[in-house]
Design an enzyme around this catalytic site. Structure first.
Site, PDB file in Angstrom:
ATOM      1  CB  SER A  61      -0.892   0.023   1.248  1.00  0.00           C
ATOM      2  OG  SER A  61      -1.756  -1.084   1.250  1.00  0.00           O
TER       3      SER A  61
HETATM    4  N1  SAM Z   1      -1.012  -4.812   4.142  1.00  0.00           N
HETATM    5  C1  SAM Z   1      -0.217  -4.766   2.933  1.00  0.00           C
HETATM    6  C2  SAM Z   1       0.887  -3.733   3.056  1.00  0.00           C
HETATM    7  O1  SAM Z   1       1.371  -3.534   4.141  1.00  0.00           O
HETATM    8  O2  SAM Z   1       1.268  -3.160   2.036  1.00  0.00           O
HETATM    9  C3  SAM Z   1      -1.091  -4.537   1.724  1.00  0.00           C
HETATM   10  C4  SAM Z   1      -1.223  -5.759   0.928  1.00  0.00           C
HETATM   11  S1  SAM Z   1      -2.176  -5.786  -0.526  1.00  0.00           S
HETATM   12  C5  SAM Z   1      -2.834  -4.207  -0.819  1.00  0.00           C
HETATM   13  C6  SAM Z   1      -3.576  -6.772  -0.046  1.00  0.00           C
HETATM   14  C7  SAM Z   1      -3.267  -8.214   0.283  1.00  0.00           C
HETATM   15  O3  SAM Z   1      -4.489  -8.870   0.631  1.00  0.00           O
HETATM   16  C8  SAM Z   1      -2.638  -9.045  -0.842  1.00  0.00           C
HETATM   17  O4  SAM Z   1      -1.396  -9.526  -0.437  1.00  0.00           O
HETATM   18  C9  SAM Z   1      -3.643 -10.187  -1.055  1.00  0.00           C
HETATM   19  O5  SAM Z   1      -3.044 -11.417  -1.370  1.00  0.00           O
HETATM   20  C10 SAM Z   1      -4.342 -10.224   0.297  1.00  0.00           C
HETATM   21  N2  SAM Z   1      -5.653 -10.874   0.312  1.00  0.00           N
HETATM   22  C11 SAM Z   1      -6.671 -10.799  -0.585  1.00  0.00           C
HETATM   23  N3  SAM Z   1      -7.717 -11.552  -0.165  1.00  0.00           N
HETATM   24  C12 SAM Z   1      -7.349 -12.106   1.021  1.00  0.00           C
HETATM   25  C13 SAM Z   1      -7.992 -12.980   1.955  1.00  0.00           C
HETATM   26  N4  SAM Z   1      -9.229 -13.444   1.761  1.00  0.00           N
HETATM   27  N5  SAM Z   1      -7.305 -13.340   3.058  1.00  0.00           N
HETATM   28  C14 SAM Z   1      -6.051 -12.898   3.290  1.00  0.00           C
HETATM   29  N6  SAM Z   1      -5.399 -12.072   2.447  1.00  0.00           N
HETATM   30  C15 SAM Z   1      -6.033 -11.682   1.330  1.00  0.00           C
END
Ligand code: SAM
Length: 216
Positions: A61
């Site tokens: 992010s």
């Molecule tokens: N928190 C992160 C950071 O510090 O930058 C942002 C990560 S990204 C915007 C969103 C993440 O959510 C991705 O890695 C994706 O794989 C994960 N994701 C999507 N659906 C999910 C789910 N049902 N359970 C866990 N993670 C999930």
């Protein structure tokens, strides 16, 4: 102090001014080395204010989004916090600095390779108040519930009931909702278990994929 310290501090001071960040958020963001959470190729861009690719079609992010969400969560020392969507772990690292040694961050990621990267970085940094779980976070993580705070870093089709259920009374949940048009919701549970929600405004996140999220 690492080689990027001055650039990091400058970025965080700009964000503090733009978004009226509280001192806890400022201190934590100055402490956490974001460049370690991006692929080495992007190291030099880690202190620019935009998301970057982390592989597997996912992103880290943008710093302003992490700052805004931490500020809205109104975090305190000792809190137990659940994050859904670890990515490589930057946002949870910032939260972990705020809740401190007597607090705890549980973060759930569905892509095992990303979860493993986050674990490795936390090990190297000695951040031992974060637990990384591989699984479908759209259903939350019941085993450690209830939580003082829950936040989701991927956009859901609707607010998952499991997350509302796993929130403590007086707890807060932050979650982006929507497909093409997404809004960030601030959800609060009152002492009677009633839910109150406010729309903070438009945001852009990758989809939450899972049982209470979008189809894969
Ligand atoms: N928190 C992160 C950071 O510090 O930058 C942002 C990560 S990204 C915007 C969103 C993440 O959510 C991705 O890695 C994706 O794989 C994960 N994701 C999507 N659906 C999910 C789910 N049902 N359970 C866990 N993670 C999930």
């Amino acid at each position: 102090m690492d080689e990027y310290y001055e650039r990091r501090k400058k970025l965080v001071e700009k964000l503090k001014y733009e978004f009226n960040l509280n001192e806890k958020v400022v201190k934590a963001m100055i402490e956490v080395p974001r460049h370690l959470f991006v692929p080495p190729f992007y190291g030099n861009e880690a202190y620019n204010d935009y998301p970057l690719p982390i592989g597997h079609g996912q992103t880290i992010s943008a710093p302003h989004m992490v700052a805004i969400m931490c500020n809205l969560l109104d975090l305190d020392e000792d809190m137990k916090v659940l994050e859904i969507g670890t990515g490589t772990g930057y946002h949870a690292a910032v939260v972990s600095r705020i809740v401190g040694d007597r607090g705890m961050v549980i973060t759930v990621e569905r892509i095992p390779e990303l979860a493993e990267k986050a674990r490795k970085i936390y090990g190297d940094l000695g951040y031992d108040n974060i637990e990384v779980i591989v699984g479908d976070g759209s259903r939350g993580y019941e085993r450690e519930s209830p939580y003082d705070r829950i936040y989701v870093t991927a956009s859901a089709p609707k607010i998952p009931d499991s997350l509302l259920f796993q929130l403590k009374p007086f707890g807060k949940l932050l979650i982006p909702v929507g497909d093409f048009i997404q809004n960030l919701y601030i959800v609060e549970k009152d002492e009677y278990g009633q839910i109150h929600r406010k729309n903070w405004g438009a945001v852009r996140f990758v989809p939450l994929v899972g049982d209470e999220g979008f189809d894969d």
